[in-house]
Scaffold this motif. Sequence first.
Motif, PDB file in Angstrom:
ATOM      1  N   PRO A 184      15.430  13.102  69.409  1.00  0.00           N
ATOM      2  CA  PRO A 184      16.339  12.508  68.425  1.00  0.00           C
ATOM      3  C   PRO A 184      17.641  12.050  69.083  1.00  0.00           C
ATOM      4  CG  PRO A 184      15.351  14.495  67.541  1.00  0.00           C
ATOM      5  CD  PRO A 184      14.958  14.429  68.996  1.00  0.00           C
ATOM      6  N   ALA A 185      18.147  10.927  68.623  1.00  0.00           N
ATOM      7  CA  ALA A 185      19.394  10.392  69.173  1.00  0.00           C
ATOM      8  C   ALA A 185      20.506  11.428  69.061  1.00  0.00           C
ATOM      9  CB  ALA A 185      19.779   9.117  68.434  1.00  0.00           C
ATOM     10  N   PHE A 186      21.410  11.423  70.035  1.00  0.00           N
ATOM     11  CA  PHE A 186      22.480  12.409  70.057  1.00  0.00           C
ATOM     12  C   PHE A 186      23.776  11.771  70.524  1.00  0.00           C
ATOM     13  CE2 PHE A 186      20.132  12.517  74.032  1.00  0.00           C
ATOM     14  CZ  PHE A 186      21.104  12.541  75.007  1.00  0.00           C
ATOM     15  N   SER A 216      24.567   8.411  73.065  1.00  0.00           N
ATOM     16  CA  SER A 216      24.359   8.797  74.459  1.00  0.00           C
ATOM     17  C   SER A 216      24.233   7.622  75.404  1.00  0.00           C
ATOM     18  CB  SER A 216      23.132   9.693  74.567  1.00  0.00           C
ATOM     19  OG  SER A 216      21.968   9.033  74.083  1.00  0.00           O
ATOM     20  N   TYR A 217      23.404   6.633  75.062  1.00  0.00           N
ATOM     21  CA  TYR A 217      23.147   5.596  76.051  1.00  0.00           C
ATOM     22  C   TYR A 217      24.383   4.746  76.322  1.00  0.00           C
ATOM     23  CZ  TYR A 217      22.597   1.800  72.543  1.00  0.00           C
ATOM     24  OH  TYR A 217      22.802   0.878  71.558  1.00  0.00           O
ATOM     25  N   LYS A 218      25.291   4.666  75.361  1.00  0.00           N
ATOM     26  CA  LYS A 218      26.526   3.922  75.598  1.00  0.00           C
ATOM     27  C   LYS A 218      27.471   4.687  76.513  1.00  0.00           C
ATOM     28  CE  LYS A 218      26.393   1.313  71.271  1.00  0.00           C
ATOM     29  NZ  LYS A 218      27.108   0.962  70.016  1.00  0.00           N
ATOM     30  N   VAL A 219      27.372   6.015  76.505  1.00  0.00           N
ATOM     31  CA  VAL A 219      28.213   6.835  77.372  1.00  0.00           C
ATOM     32  C   VAL A 219      27.639   6.903  78.786  1.00  0.00           C
ATOM     33  CG1 VAL A 219      29.150   9.156  77.732  1.00  0.00           C
ATOM     34  CG2 VAL A 219      29.058   8.188  75.422  1.00  0.00           C
ATOM     35  N   PHE A 220      26.315   7.022  78.886  1.00  0.00           N
ATOM     36  CA  PHE A 220      25.685   7.120  80.195  1.00  0.00           C
ATOM     37  C   PHE A 220      25.891   5.860  81.039  1.00  0.00           C
ATOM     38  CE2 PHE A 220      22.406  10.274  78.426  1.00  0.00           C
ATOM     39  CZ  PHE A 220      22.980  11.352  79.074  1.00  0.00           C
ATOM     40  N   THR A 221      25.914   4.701  80.405  1.00  0.00           N
ATOM     41  CA  THR A 221      25.839   3.441  81.149  1.00  0.00           C
ATOM     42  C   THR A 221      27.216   2.850  81.427  1.00  0.00           C
ATOM     43  OG1 THR A 221      25.551   2.187  79.088  1.00  0.00           O
ATOM     44  CG2 THR A 221      23.575   2.952  80.215  1.00  0.00           C
ATOM     45  N   ALA A 222      27.266   1.974  82.419  1.00  0.00           N
ATOM     46  CA  ALA A 222      28.532   1.363  82.836  1.00  0.00           C
ATOM     47  C   ALA A 222      28.293  -0.086  83.244  1.00  0.00           C
ATOM     48  CB  ALA A 222      29.135   2.148  84.000  1.00  0.00           C
ATOM     49  N   HIS A 272      17.218   3.445  69.974  1.00  0.00           N
ATOM     50  CA  HIS A 272      18.320   3.685  69.049  1.00  0.00           C
ATOM     51  C   HIS A 272      17.961   3.204  67.647  1.00  0.00           C
ATOM     52  CE1 HIS A 272      22.414   4.484  67.838  1.00  0.00           C
ATOM     53  NE2 HIS A 272      22.554   3.246  67.405  1.00  0.00           N
ATOM     54  N   GLY A 273      17.246   2.093  67.577  1.00  0.00           N
ATOM     55  CA  GLY A 273      16.828   1.576  66.275  1.00  0.00           C
ATOM     56  C   GLY A 273      15.914   2.513  65.525  1.00  0.00           C
ATOM     57  N   ARG A 274      15.260   3.416  66.237  1.00  0.00           N
ATOM     58  CA  ARG A 274      14.372   4.402  65.623  1.00  0.00           C
ATOM     59  C   ARG A 274      14.995   5.800  65.591  1.00  0.00           C
ATOM     60  NH1 ARG A 274       8.227   3.771  65.035  1.00  0.00           N
ATOM     61  NH2 ARG A 274       8.010   1.498  64.942  1.00  0.00           N
ATOM     62  N   GLY A 275      16.264   5.892  65.931  1.00  0.00           N
ATOM     63  CA  GLY A 275      16.920   7.185  65.917  1.00  0.00           C
ATOM     64  C   GLY A 275      16.483   8.091  67.046  1.00  0.00           C
ATOM     65  N   LEU A 276      16.150   7.498  68.195  1.00  0.00           N
ATOM     66  CA  LEU A 276      15.644   8.247  69.340  1.00  0.00           C
ATOM     67  C   LEU A 276      16.477   7.929  70.576  1.00  0.00           C
ATOM     68  CD1 LEU A 276      11.840   7.574  68.753  1.00  0.00           C
ATOM     69  CD2 LEU A 276      13.048   9.728  68.278  1.00  0.00           C
ATOM     70  N   ALA A 277      16.260   8.720  71.634  1.00  0.00           N
ATOM     71  CA  ALA A 277      17.003   8.492  72.878  1.00  0.00           C
ATOM     72  C   ALA A 277      16.292   9.177  74.040  1.00  0.00           C
ATOM     73  CB  ALA A 277      18.431   9.036  72.770  1.00  0.00           C
ATOM     74  N   LEU A 278      16.562   8.690  75.254  1.00  0.00           N
ATOM     75  CA  LEU A 278      16.195   9.406  76.468  1.00  0.00           C
ATOM     76  C   LEU A 278      17.177  10.547  76.683  1.00  0.00           C
ATOM     77  CD1 LEU A 278      15.578   6.320  78.783  1.00  0.00           C
ATOM     78  CD2 LEU A 278      13.811   7.856  77.904  1.00  0.00           C
ATOM     79  N   ALA A 279      16.704  11.628  77.293  1.00  0.00           N
ATOM     80  CA  ALA A 279      17.575  12.789  77.509  1.00  0.00           C
ATOM     81  C   ALA A 279      18.659  12.503  78.534  1.00  0.00           C
ATOM     82  CB  ALA A 279      16.744  13.987  77.956  1.00  0.00           C
ATOM     83  N   ASN A 280      18.378  11.610  79.483  1.00  0.00           N
ATOM     84  CA  ASN A 280      19.321  11.350  80.569  1.00  0.00           C
ATOM     85  C   ASN A 280      18.956  10.006  81.173  1.00  0.00           C
ATOM     86  OD1 ASN A 280      21.347  11.690  82.440  1.00  0.00           O
ATOM     87  ND2 ASN A 280      20.258  13.198  83.678  1.00  0.00           N
ATOM     88  N   MET A 281      19.915   9.384  81.838  1.00  0.00           N
ATOM     89  CA  MET A 281      19.632   8.129  82.531  1.00  0.00           C
ATOM     90  C   MET A 281      20.760   7.809  83.495  1.00  0.00           C
ATOM     91  SD  MET A 281      20.264   5.354  79.499  1.00  0.00           S
ATOM     92  CE  MET A 281      19.838   4.041  80.654  1.00  0.00           C
ATOM     93  N   GLY A 282      20.509   6.827  84.368  1.00  0.00           N
ATOM     94  CA  GLY A 282      21.545   6.370  85.274  1.00  0.00           C
ATOM     95  C   GLY A 282      22.499   5.438  84.570  1.00  0.00           C
ATOM     96  N   ASP A 283      23.397   4.801  85.339  1.00  0.00           N
ATOM     97  CA  ASP A 283      24.419   3.987  84.687  1.00  0.00           C
ATOM     98  C   ASP A 283      24.128   2.493  84.701  1.00  0.00           C
ATOM     99  OD1 ASP A 283      24.893   3.418  87.331  1.00  0.00           O
ATOM    100  OD2 ASP A 283      26.970   4.081  87.346  1.00  0.00           O
ATOM    101  N   ILE A 284      23.005   2.074  85.294  1.00  0.00           N
ATOM    102  CA  ILE A 284      22.644   0.661  85.320  1.00  0.00           C
ATOM    103  C   ILE A 284      21.512   0.427  84.329  1.00  0.00           C
ATOM    104  CG2 ILE A 284      21.816  -1.252  86.737  1.00  0.00           C
ATOM    105  CD1 ILE A 284      24.574  -0.308  87.494  1.00  0.00           C
ATOM    106  N   THR A 285      21.679  -0.517  83.421  1.00  0.00           N
ATOM    107  CA  THR A 285      20.655  -0.753  82.405  1.00  0.00           C
ATOM    108  C   THR A 285      19.889  -2.056  82.624  1.00  0.00           C
ATOM    109  OG1 THR A 285      22.245  -1.854  80.934  1.00  0.00           O
ATOM    110  CG2 THR A 285      21.945   0.522  80.678  1.00  0.00           C
ATOM    111  N   GLU A 286      20.217  -2.792  83.663  1.00  0.00           N
ATOM    112  CA  GLU A 286      19.502  -4.040  83.919  1.00  0.00           C
ATOM    113  C   GLU A 286      18.152  -3.789  84.585  1.00  0.00           C
ATOM    114  OE1 GLU A 286      20.768  -6.768  82.576  1.00  0.00           O
ATOM    115  OE2 GLU A 286      22.328  -5.368  81.930  1.00  0.00           O
ATOM    116  N   GLN A 287      17.945  -2.605  85.143  1.00  0.00           N
ATOM    117  CA  GLN A 287      16.691  -2.303  85.829  1.00  0.00           C
ATOM    118  C   GLN A 287      15.508  -2.306  84.862  1.00  0.00           C
ATOM    119  OE1 GLN A 287      18.524   1.450  87.100  1.00  0.00           O
ATOM    120  NE2 GLN A 287      17.510   1.134  89.055  1.00  0.00           N
ATOM    121  N   THR A 288      14.326  -2.627  85.385  1.00  0.00           N
ATOM    122  CA  THR A 288      13.113  -2.429  84.610  1.00  0.00           C
ATOM    123  C   THR A 288      12.742  -0.950  84.645  1.00  0.00           C
ATOM    124  OG1 THR A 288      11.658  -2.767  86.525  1.00  0.00           O
ATOM    125  CG2 THR A 288      12.282  -4.729  85.246  1.00  0.00           C
ATOM    126  N   VAL A 289      11.965  -0.519  83.655  1.00  0.00           N
ATOM    127  CA  VAL A 289      11.590   0.897  83.632  1.00  0.00           C
ATOM    128  C   VAL A 289      10.769   1.249  84.869  1.00  0.00           C
ATOM    129  CG1 VAL A 289      11.729   1.087  81.128  1.00  0.00           C
ATOM    130  CG2 VAL A 289       9.535   0.467  82.180  1.00  0.00           C
TER     131      VAL A 289
END
Length: 425
Positions: free
Chosen positions: A175-177, A282-288, A92-109
């Motif tokens: 690009p971030a969306f 996007s990443y704020k909407v995808f995650t929970a 996000h700091g670079r104006g970029l994003a993943l196209a899709n992701m799950g809802d847990i962000t604590e996981q390692t890549v």
Amino acid sequence: MVFTNWARNQTGEPAEVRAPASVADVVRAVRDAAASGRRVRMVGTGHSFTGVALTDGLMLRPHALTGVVSWGEDRVTVLAGTPLRELNELLHGRGLALANMGDITEQTVAGAIQTGTHGTGRDSGGLADQVAGLELVLADGTVASAAPGEELFDAARVGLGALGVLTTVTFRVEPAFLLHNRRRRMALSDILASLDELTAGNEHLDFFWLPHTDACLVKTNNRHPGPARPRSAARHWMDDVLLENTVFGAACALGARAPGLIPRINAVSAAALGDSESIDVSYKVFTARRDVRFLETEYAVPRERLAQALRETRDLVERMDWRITFPVEVRVTPPSDAWLSTAYGRATAYVACHVYRPTPNPAYFEGVEEIMTRLDGRPHWGKLHTRDAAYLAKVYPRFADFTALRDRLDPGRLFGNAYLDQVLG
């Protein structure tokens, strides 16, 4: 040291624990394990419900193996222990994003892609489908790179840690969306009658059916040109903290003490479901946020069999007269070409069943598993199931190719454990 996962249903006591901070440290650990006759596994943050990460040998903790290795115009390479939460913020700091992701962000890549974390998407697949390159340490201590078009790439993206220890992952980014998030209540009967329209009409569909009711919370996320209209801080706290965690946790605890009240509790919860919408990054909407601990089984079935899977699951709960507080979650993804992706070669729907951690219900999971396996379901590698290699070989067309590659790369099973013995043979 005793390792315990997030759900507190898996524990293991490794002989030694190390926290590698570089690829060289991982190489040294793998070679040391081989020389001493011990097995070695890299754990993530413990968000798998299975024993996929456990070892009685050398356990590698990845919390020092984090950060960006390199940036490209549409690529980012990160060390394997980088949490998804941190990756999202860096992108996000670079104006970029993943196209899709799950809802847990604590996981390692690495942990997320190795177990097949998938999210939901009509056109965009899970995290493994956004990988553009891998680096891993093999059983002989060498460092191998894997790129598209190579068999190691298609095998190792969802590799269960069975082929080597991942050290870096390269993701395709864009690009971030913004996403337009809508939440609305629908009847399960209406959803079953309009599944094709719902899945075709939304980029990201996720819905939750409340057992003992006909009510579902339907979440749709679609790209939006802006401007952003994020939820207010008060609404965010009300939805994500108070209702979905604090109040829901209290309802689960009450149901555990008085199971006979669960149908009425769910009816009250259904009545409280309301419509809302927002537009946010996007990443704020995808995650929970997930504070209430649970156990989970999840199966991937052919997309065209989703309605049957849901009807049979609903009928099973009613017939057996179980008391289930947690919703049943449904998501969809397009076909994947990662050999052990649960979506390999077919448009896929996911049915996830949960129970409150203090009140496990093995019979519920067994009943659901019987339904899903009749429909050629594939269990999520990180969720509870009882399937073995004999079954999995029937539902994964490239299963034999994967195990043959494993035989070549790790004939001594340096990266093995009891779970891999079960699912890979």
